[in-house]
Design a protein around this motif. Structure first.
Motif, PDB file in Angstrom:
ATOM      1  N   ILE A  20       0.731  -1.415   0.086  1.00  0.00           N
ATOM      2  CA  ILE A  20       0.124  -0.082   0.037  1.00  0.00           C
ATOM      3  C   ILE A  20       0.792   1.144   0.065  1.00  0.00           C
ATOM      4  O   ILE A  20       1.973   1.264   0.648  1.00  0.00           O
ATOM      5  CB  ILE A  20      -1.053  -0.077   1.328  1.00  0.00           C
ATOM      6  N   ILE A  51      -3.208   4.600  -1.821  1.00  0.00           N
ATOM      7  CA  ILE A  51      -3.300   4.248  -3.011  1.00  0.00           C
ATOM      8  C   ILE A  51      -2.887   2.670  -3.055  1.00  0.00           C
ATOM      9  O   ILE A  51      -1.873   2.387  -2.994  1.00  0.00           O
ATOM     10  CB  ILE A  51      -2.433   4.722  -4.033  1.00  0.00           C
ATOM     11  N   PRO A  52      -4.014   1.753  -3.238  1.00  0.00           N
ATOM     12  CA  PRO A  52      -3.548   0.430  -3.701  1.00  0.00           C
ATOM     13  C   PRO A  52      -2.643   0.089  -4.861  1.00  0.00           C
ATOM     14  O   PRO A  52      -2.569   0.700  -5.779  1.00  0.00           O
ATOM     15  CB  PRO A  52      -4.900  -0.266  -3.739  1.00  0.00           C
ATOM     16  N   HIS A 105      -2.836  -1.736  -7.360  1.00  0.00           N
ATOM     17  CA  HIS A 105      -3.497  -2.065  -8.332  1.00  0.00           C
ATOM     18  C   HIS A 105      -3.968  -0.567  -9.109  1.00  0.00           C
ATOM     19  O   HIS A 105      -4.439  -0.422 -10.271  1.00  0.00           O
ATOM     20  CB  HIS A 105      -4.510  -3.033  -8.622  1.00  0.00           C
ATOM     21  N   ARG A 106      -3.956   0.662  -8.296  1.00  0.00           N
ATOM     22  CA  ARG A 106      -4.192   1.876  -9.094  1.00  0.00           C
ATOM     23  C   ARG A 106      -2.889   2.592  -9.327  1.00  0.00           C
ATOM     24  O   ARG A 106      -3.202   3.815  -9.638  1.00  0.00           O
ATOM     25  CB  ARG A 106      -5.271   2.368  -8.025  1.00  0.00           C
ATOM     26  N   ARG A 112      -2.373   6.674 -11.065  1.00  0.00           N
ATOM     27  CA  ARG A 112      -2.538   7.999 -10.170  1.00  0.00           C
ATOM     28  C   ARG A 112      -1.207   8.855 -10.199  1.00  0.00           C
ATOM     29  O   ARG A 112      -0.610   9.047  -9.161  1.00  0.00           O
ATOM     30  CB  ARG A 112      -2.720   7.591  -8.686  1.00  0.00           C
ATOM     31  N   VAL A 122       0.269  -4.955 -14.450  1.00  0.00           N
ATOM     32  CA  VAL A 122      -0.328  -4.798 -13.122  1.00  0.00           C
ATOM     33  C   VAL A 122      -1.787  -5.479 -13.017  1.00  0.00           C
ATOM     34  O   VAL A 122      -2.096  -6.328 -12.382  1.00  0.00           O
ATOM     35  CB  VAL A 122      -0.147  -3.504 -12.520  1.00  0.00           C
ATOM     36  N   GLN A 123      -2.586  -5.029 -14.008  1.00  0.00           N
ATOM     37  CA  GLN A 123      -3.938  -5.175 -14.115  1.00  0.00           C
ATOM     38  C   GLN A 123      -4.071  -6.851 -14.527  1.00  0.00           C
ATOM     39  O   GLN A 123      -4.759  -7.482 -14.142  1.00  0.00           O
ATOM     40  CB  GLN A 123      -4.685  -4.378 -15.230  1.00  0.00           C
ATOM     41  N   LEU A 124      -3.152  -7.176 -15.476  1.00  0.00           N
ATOM     42  CA  LEU A 124      -3.157  -8.750 -15.738  1.00  0.00           C
ATOM     43  C   LEU A 124      -2.980  -9.600 -14.455  1.00  0.00           C
ATOM     44  O   LEU A 124      -3.388 -10.700 -14.415  1.00  0.00           O
ATOM     45  CB  LEU A 124      -2.269  -9.058 -16.941  1.00  0.00           C
ATOM     46  N   GLY A 125      -2.134  -9.063 -13.721  1.00  0.00           N
ATOM     47  CA  GLY A 125      -1.515  -9.903 -12.500  1.00  0.00           C
ATOM     48  C   GLY A 125      -0.002 -10.447 -12.800  1.00  0.00           C
ATOM     49  O   GLY A 125       0.171 -11.285 -12.184  1.00  0.00           O
ATOM     50  N   PRO A 158      -6.008 -11.908 -11.059  1.00  0.00           N
ATOM     51  CA  PRO A 158      -5.744 -11.356  -9.880  1.00  0.00           C
ATOM     52  C   PRO A 158      -6.957 -10.862  -9.143  1.00  0.00           C
ATOM     53  O   PRO A 158      -7.805 -10.474  -9.552  1.00  0.00           O
ATOM     54  CB  PRO A 158      -4.596 -10.269 -10.384  1.00  0.00           C
ATOM     55  N   HIS A 176      -7.677  -7.953  -8.039  1.00  0.00           N
ATOM     56  CA  HIS A 176      -8.171  -6.526  -8.425  1.00  0.00           C
ATOM     57  C   HIS A 176      -8.865  -6.664  -9.797  1.00  0.00           C
ATOM     58  O   HIS A 176      -9.464  -5.716 -10.137  1.00  0.00           O
ATOM     59  CB  HIS A 176      -7.086  -5.684  -8.524  1.00  0.00           C
ATOM     60  N   ARG A 177      -8.843  -7.715 -10.548  1.00  0.00           N
ATOM     61  CA  ARG A 177      -9.864  -7.839 -11.677  1.00  0.00           C
ATOM     62  C   ARG A 177     -11.003  -8.951 -11.639  1.00  0.00           C
ATOM     63  O   ARG A 177     -11.954  -9.385 -12.352  1.00  0.00           O
ATOM     64  CB  ARG A 177      -9.112  -8.489 -12.941  1.00  0.00           C
ATOM     65  N   GLY A 226      -9.048   0.060  -2.890  1.00  0.00           N
ATOM     66  CA  GLY A 226      -8.203  -0.413  -1.495  1.00  0.00           C
ATOM     67  C   GLY A 226      -9.060  -0.531  -0.458  1.00  0.00           C
ATOM     68  O   GLY A 226      -8.294  -0.643   0.654  1.00  0.00           O
ATOM     69  N   ASP A 245      -8.604  -3.750   1.929  1.00  0.00           N
ATOM     70  CA  ASP A 245      -7.286  -4.100   2.091  1.00  0.00           C
ATOM     71  C   ASP A 245      -7.195  -4.454   3.671  1.00  0.00           C
ATOM     72  O   ASP A 245      -7.831  -3.657   4.471  1.00  0.00           O
ATOM     73  CB  ASP A 245      -6.280  -2.915   1.684  1.00  0.00           C
ATOM     74  N   TYR A 284     -12.815   8.684 -11.238  1.00  0.00           N
ATOM     75  CA  TYR A 284     -11.915   7.895 -11.034  1.00  0.00           C
ATOM     76  C   TYR A 284     -12.268   6.290 -11.297  1.00  0.00           C
ATOM     77  O   TYR A 284     -11.295   5.630 -11.774  1.00  0.00           O
ATOM     78  CB  TYR A 284     -11.422   7.804  -9.541  1.00  0.00           C
TER      79      TYR A 284
END
Lengths: 463, 463
Positions: free
Chosen positions: A208, A220-221, A223-224, A228, A281-284, B221, B223-224, B284, B287, B323
């Motif tokens: 985090i 901000i996690p 995955h974002r 940002r 990141v989004q794909l994992g 993952p 987040h998806r 997040g 978390d 966002y």
């Protein structure tokens, strides 16, 4: 009065003592130590001996031309008697070993009253040695590279100046990036290659991220994180985008900034990098927590496809673009394509986590070519109140490498450590205990010599 | 020949033995044990004694009306002598304690030759008791609730049928959801409330999800996860959306399905839930790895805002919608608004992780009202080859609760455990060792009684 025998004994002892005082022991001779060692050998005329130990004798020898005053030797940190013997007979140690070994080295340094310099973050074990180090008058100077290192020094210089003038610092943002120089590898749309530990680049930002903005804690996690970004323009060098580092808040205390309203530490990339990286990141694909299946037969394309839904009649490209909401002919897809992510090429590993496989694939395109030049960009923004009026200072460092060996990264990481070691040996820095370079007595002489070597921050009063 | 004294001694011993044989010990009398205990007390005419132990004597008493055959008592799993004494004198134990205590209970069960039923997953420690349990003829039946439990049994029934007919199973998908009944709380746009451990609901899906689709390993993952849902239509009940559970692959071996091409285990929600939940994931807000700052003064609105950029002139709603790329008047914002996420109401905790705070906020709206009815939906899809022709069977269970006390969740979790305990006591299930209900000898009689109680899967040949 001593007799003749006594006197010669004292002279021999003095000689050994002087020899001991004049030996700089460099532990770890990897890529990042290149400029450090070159600097130290360049000061051999000062009468020092530089001993360079690495697990790979070849690595150590490479850094140490035969006509130089350096001595290369095979060094194994796990060899208890060797490490004690080497450290005991050194005047100062510069450890470029992986950071986890530093407490071990530091403990021996304190025992044998030998000073130490590292470019790594102070760990809890390192911090615990402070009292003993002070008692013995031993300096354990850490975080004396680029980031951490030059960032501390150059920031504290301005912060101290603002305080000294009676003004109040209310905002501090700082970014550092290890990038490609503008004229390197023009066809690379990422404008990026690995100039530092590739594994750390792939895993960067996990966990985090916390920072404060106008006194509000913000989170901000991972995955974002890469969506940002902050945009920064540096006159003469164009735009950069920065993503936040995880640990902004811990610097409040380090810099004595508990009353500050905004504090942000980040990493620079060239515009567009983060949106493309965000796809991994989004794909994992940067996940380092599990081993993938059937890696031996996996191609780059299979790797990407394993994160996409099963639809054999659709192309991997279309599935990815749709999943990520990007254009098939957009800048993200272009970067992935250039990196070979859609190629039917075997990855070439037998097993691994997604992060390990991604690192391996990216190395094929992101390894510096012989002639590639890298670039370090560091930028600080200070917002302060001077007699109630809001003012801003920017401070910028740009450093460009010579080639893939003598990189800007290796210079800016290694030179501060080398300079610090020399200044400690010469008694010009005398601050026993566990230190980082945030005191004027430490940063002033180091920054001064860095500037003489061409690495200086340009400070600019913006308003 | 025994004399008179001996005979009376034997009769007393026999009596104690019979008493021991006829005691069902229920450990843990929380919400999820309500229907289980009601079922067991309803069979008191069979001459059993039901002892109900809970750390809260009140909880145990509540489940146990005065005119019933049940005995409530205060039970502390950490009290070594009590736990040994209670288990030693039981005929069978049903443990509804938190899963981490099951190995402790099971070890005592094996020592004292007492059978055990749980509704929890088999842990490695539990598995290690298998040989000893077999040696002693003790049954340790786990995963005998809803999910895991009825899912195993109802799936294996169809899988065994397909195999028995000489056909080949090539695809298996299974979903379970604990939802609200269609006529409950009509104004709740989530069509969802907590009917199971709220913490598990908030943390659901964290980690990596793996499954296989047409023989390809696929990874999602966290987040998806809530954007990779499957849509399922159940005639008479409408559409559901399912997100994948993390552990599909481990069921390949459990079910003996190593050759299957597609295997997917998921959780059902009502359509639109996942896209709205995804907002919490993206922020997040789920978390659980760090403590937030200044929680004591934090409102619901502050909580959401702490994940958004700093722009005091913009509303939290607009910043969030922008966002997340959703419409301000769209279904996600409507759900968040209904849940009170934008309210200036204090959260009411002094500290906590984002996940803990989110759980606390959601409980304010997602706690069942007295009259709310919940609904369990379980759905399996079996794809198989019959003489080379692809066929499909769907199997569906719908169960609706009576009210907030006698929930469908509590029934479908508790009844299988209660039925299994009865069948084991009566010798109708005799399968020593560590078991889960995937053998015909176990699932057949349990499913049969569940059907008699109104909980039966509807199997439908789709094509």
């Amino acid at each position: 009065m001593p007799n003749k025998l006594d006197k010669s004994f004292i002279l021999v002892a003095l000689d050994i003592h002087l020899d001991h005082m004049k030996t700089i022991l460099v532990l770890g001779a990897g890529r990042s130590a290149t400029s450090l060692i070159t600097y130290l050998l360049g000061h051999a005329s000062d009468g020092w001996k530089v001993r360079i130990g690495d697990y790979s004798l070849e690595s150590a020898r490479e850094k140490c031309p035969p006509q130089s005053s350096g001595e290369a030797f095979q060094f194994d940190i796990h060899n208890e008697s060797q490490r004690e013997q080497e450290i005991a007979r050194a005047g100062i140690v510069i450890s470029m070993l992986p950071a986890r070994f530093h407490p071990l080295v530091a403990t021996l340094c304190v025992q044998h009253s030998v000073n130490l310099v590292t470019a790594s973050y102070v760990s809890d074990e390192m911090r615990a040695l402070d009292a003993d180090a002070r008692k013995k008058g031993v300096t354990l100077l850490n975080e004396c590279g680029l980031d951490p290192g030059i960032d501390h020094m150059s920031a504290m210089k301005v912060i101290d100046k603002i305080r000294h003038a009676g003004s109040q610092l209310i905002g501090f943002e700082t970014f550092t990036g290890g990038l490609l120089a503008p004229d390197a590898d023009q066809e690379n749309p990422w404008e990026y290659k690995f100039t530092w530990n590739p594994r750390n680049v792939v895993l960067a930002g996990q966990g985090i991220v916390k920072f404060i903005q106008e006194e509000k804690s913000k989170y901000i996690p991972y995955h974002r994180l890469f969506r940002r970004t902050e945009q920064v323009h540096i006159p003469g060098y164009g735009y950069f985008e920065g993503y936040a580092n995880r640990d902004s808040l811990k610097y409040l205390d380090v810099y004595g900034l508990r009353d500050i309203k905004t504090m942000y530490r980040g990493t620079f990339r060239r515009p567009g990098f983060c949106r493309a990286w965000n796809i991994f990141v989004q794909l994992g694909a940067t996940d380092d927590t599990y081993e993938m299946e059937a890696v031996g037969d996996m191609t780059h394309r299979d790797f990407i496809n394993s994160f996409l839904s099963y639809n054999p009649s659709d192309s991997v490209e279309l599935k990815l673009a749709h999943y990520m909401g990007v254009d098939l002919d957009g800048p993200e897809m272009y970067r992935l394509k250039w990196a070979g992510m859609f190629d039917d090429t075997k990855i070439g590993l037998d097993n691994g986590t997604p992060a390990q496989l991604l690192e391996h694939i990216l190395k094929k395109k992101w390894t510096l070519k012989e002639e590639d030049k890298d670039m370090i960009v560091m930028w600080h923004k200070f917002i302060y109140l001077e007699n109630g009026v809001q003012k801003e200072i920017n401070s910028t460092l740009i450093a460009v490498g010579d080639d893939s060996r003598s990189t800007a990264m290796s210079k800016t990481v290694g030179l501060p450590a080398g300079i610090a070691a020399r200044l400690i040996m010469e008694g010009k820095i005398d601050q026993p205990g566990v230190q980082i370079p945030i005191k004027k007595e430490i940063y002033d002489p180091i920054l001064q010599e860095l500037a003489e070597l061409g690495f200086n921050m340009t400070e600019q009063q913006v308003n």
